[in-house]
Design a protein around this motif. Structure first.
Motif, PDB file in Angstrom:
ATOM      1  N   MET A   1       0.849  -1.201   0.000  1.00  0.00           N
ATOM      2  CA  MET A   1       0.000   0.000   0.000  1.00  0.00           C
ATOM      3  C   MET A   1       0.879   1.244   0.000  1.00  0.00           C
ATOM      4  O   MET A   1       1.657   1.453   0.932  1.00  0.00           O
ATOM      5  N   PRO A   2       0.813   2.053  -1.022  1.00  0.00           N
ATOM      6  CA  PRO A   2       1.637   3.261  -1.077  1.00  0.00           C
ATOM      7  C   PRO A   2       1.081   4.348  -0.182  1.00  0.00           C
ATOM      8  O   PRO A   2      -0.116   4.419   0.085  1.00  0.00           O
ATOM      9  N   SER A   3       1.978   5.187   0.302  1.00  0.00           N
ATOM     10  CA  SER A   3       1.540   6.351   1.076  1.00  0.00           C
ATOM     11  C   SER A   3       2.004   7.601   0.356  1.00  0.00           C
ATOM     12  O   SER A   3       3.056   7.601  -0.287  1.00  0.00           O
ATOM     13  N   GLU A   5       2.654  11.761   0.907  1.00  0.00           N
ATOM     14  CA  GLU A   5       2.704  12.871   1.852  1.00  0.00           C
ATOM     15  C   GLU A   5       2.055  14.095   1.217  1.00  0.00           C
ATOM     16  O   GLU A   5       2.333  14.447   0.073  1.00  0.00           O
ATOM     17  N   TYR A  31      -7.116   3.648   2.287  1.00  0.00           N
ATOM     18  CA  TYR A  31      -7.075   2.727   3.419  1.00  0.00           C
ATOM     19  C   TYR A  31      -6.893   3.438   4.755  1.00  0.00           C
ATOM     20  O   TYR A  31      -7.250   2.908   5.805  1.00  0.00           O
ATOM     21  N   PHE A  33      -5.197   7.379   6.848  1.00  0.00           N
ATOM     22  CA  PHE A  33      -4.444   8.631   6.777  1.00  0.00           C
ATOM     23  C   PHE A  33      -3.850   8.945   8.146  1.00  0.00           C
ATOM     24  O   PHE A  33      -4.266   8.409   9.175  1.00  0.00           O
ATOM     25  N   TYR A  34      -2.854   9.825   8.113  1.00  0.00           N
ATOM     26  CA  TYR A  34      -2.196  10.258   9.353  1.00  0.00           C
ATOM     27  C   TYR A  34      -1.858  11.733   9.213  1.00  0.00           C
ATOM     28  O   TYR A  34      -1.467  12.190   8.131  1.00  0.00           O
ATOM     29  N   MET A  41      -0.375  12.421   5.726  1.00  0.00           N
ATOM     30  CA  MET A  41      -0.093  11.290   4.841  1.00  0.00           C
ATOM     31  C   MET A  41      -1.364  10.485   4.571  1.00  0.00           C
ATOM     32  O   MET A  41      -2.176  10.258   5.471  1.00  0.00           O
ATOM     33  N   LEU A  42      -1.528  10.093   3.307  1.00  0.00           N
ATOM     34  CA  LEU A  42      -2.642   9.246   2.898  1.00  0.00           C
ATOM     35  C   LEU A  42      -2.106   7.879   2.485  1.00  0.00           C
ATOM     36  O   LEU A  42      -1.031   7.786   1.885  1.00  0.00           O
ATOM     37  N   VAL A  43      -2.851   6.827   2.778  1.00  0.00           N
ATOM     38  CA  VAL A  43      -2.449   5.461   2.426  1.00  0.00           C
ATOM     39  C   VAL A  43      -3.490   4.884   1.472  1.00  0.00           C
ATOM     40  O   VAL A  43      -4.661   4.743   1.820  1.00  0.00           O
ATOM     41  N   TYR A  44      -3.029   4.546   0.236  1.00  0.00           N
ATOM     42  CA  TYR A  44      -3.918   4.051  -0.813  1.00  0.00           C
ATOM     43  C   TYR A  44      -3.636   2.580  -1.124  1.00  0.00           C
ATOM     44  O   TYR A  44      -2.598   2.028  -0.758  1.00  0.00           O
ATOM     45  N   GLU A  45      -4.555   1.999  -1.920  1.00  0.00           N
ATOM     46  CA  GLU A  45      -4.272   0.692  -2.503  1.00  0.00           C
ATOM     47  C   GLU A  45      -3.174   0.866  -3.558  1.00  0.00           C
ATOM     48  O   GLU A  45      -3.019   1.941  -4.145  1.00  0.00           O
TER      49      GLU A  45
END
Length: 259
Positions: A1-3, A5, A31, A33-34, A41-45
Motif C-alpha cells: 500500500m503506497p503512502s 505525503e 485505506y 491517513f495520518y 499522509m494518505l495510504v492508498y491501494e
C-alpha cells in the motif's frame, strides 16, 4: 500500500472527504491517513501498472496496452465519473481528470481515478465559483475564465483523456482545430489512432469507433452543449453500430459527428 505525503492541508481534507463519500470499483481506495503538525499522509491501494501517462509514453508498454484494454479503461473512467456526478448524495466534481491521475493494474485492464485533492462537492444553492484547479491541457476553459465549476468540467477533461488514449499522445493543438470544424472535418479516423498498435480487428473495431465518436462529441467549448457523464456512460454500455473493416478506413472525423 503506497503512502503519499500531502503538504496542502486543504487538499488533504478534500481528498479524505471525497474518498470517504465515493465507493466505486474504478476509484482508488483510501485505506487510511495520518496527520500531525509537521505533515499529513494518505495510504492508498497499490496499483502495479502505474499511471496511464507513463504507460502511453513508453512504446513497449503502450503496445501491451492494446485496443481492448484501452476501451475498458475509457468505460471504467466514464462509469466512475457517472457515479460521482449522479449517484453520490452530493455531486462531486474531480476537477483534475488527466492521464497522470489514472492508475492501471498490472494487466492494464482496470483503471482507478486517483488524486482527489482538488475535488469539489457541488452545492445546489450556490453558483459554485472557484479558483483555477486542474492540469493545463485537460481543464475546461470556463474554469480558467469564469471560475465556475460543474459536472461538465469533468466531461471536457474526460474527452481530452479519451482522445489521448486512442491517439496514444495528448491531442494538444489538434483539439482546437478539430473543435473549430469537426462536423466538416475530412481527416480520417484511422490517421489519428495510435499507430504503435496492431491494426484493428473486427472484434474490437466497432467499440473503438464508438469511443472515438463519444470523444469527439464532447468537443464543444460550451458546457451546456456537452453531454452528461450519465449519457456517455449509457452510450458506452450499448452494443455499438456494426462496421466492416473497409468502412472503417473511410470514416472521417466529420462523419463521426454527423452520424
Amino acid at each position: 500500500m503506497p503512502s503519499v505525503e500531502i503538504s496542502n492541508q486543504k487538499a488533504f481534507t478534500s481528498e479524505i472527504q471525497a474518498l470517504t463519500e465515493i465507493k466505486h470499483h474504478n476509484i482508488v481506495k483510501l485505506y487510511g491517513f495520518y496527520s500531525n503538525s509537521q505533515f499529513s499522509m494518505l495510504v492508498y491501494e497499490f496499483f502495479e501498472g502505474g499511471s496511464l501517462d507513463n504507460i502511453l509514453k513508453n512504446d513497449e508498454q503502450a503496445i501491451v496496452f492494446d485496443w481492448k484494454k484501452r476501451v475498458n479503461v475509457v468505460k471504467g473512467v466514464a462509469n466512475a465519473l457517472f457515479h460521482m456526478h449522479h449517484c453520490c448524495s452530493i455531486p462531486i466534481v474531480h476537477r483534475d481528470i488527466s492521464s497522470n491521475n489514472i492508475l492501471l493494474g498490472s494487466d492494464y485492464e482496470e483503471a482507478r481515478i486517483n488524486d482527489f485533492g482538488t475535488a469539489k462537492f457541488l452545492n445546489p444553492n450556490s453558483n459554485n465559483m472557484t479558483t483555477f484547479a486542474g492540469t493545463f491541457g485537460y481543464a475546461a476553459l470556463e474554469i480558467a475564465f469564469i471560475m465556475k465549476v460543474n459536472e461538465k468540467c469533468d466531461v471536457y477533461s474526460f474527452r481530452v483523456l479519451t482522445l489521448e488514449i486512442i491517439m496514444g499522445t495528448h491531442p494538444a493543438k489538434r483539439i482546437s482545430s478539430l473543435a473549430g470544424n469537426s462536423i466538416n472535418n475530412d481527416l480520417l479516423l484511422s490517421d489519428v489512432l495510435d499507430s504503435r498498435l496492431s491494426p484493428l480487428t473486427k472484434s474490437i473495431l466497432d467499440d473503438v469507433i464508438l469511443v472515438a465518436k463519444i470523444a469527439f462529441s464532447c468537443l464543444s467549448d460550451s458546457p451546456q452543449s456537452r453531454p452528461t457523464m450519465e449519457q456517455l456512460s449509457t452510450q458506452l454500455a450499448r452494443t455499438p453500430k456494426s462496421h466492416s473493416e473497409d468502412q472503417f478506413h473511410t470514416i472521417t472525423i466529420g462523419q463521426l459527428m454527423r452520424d
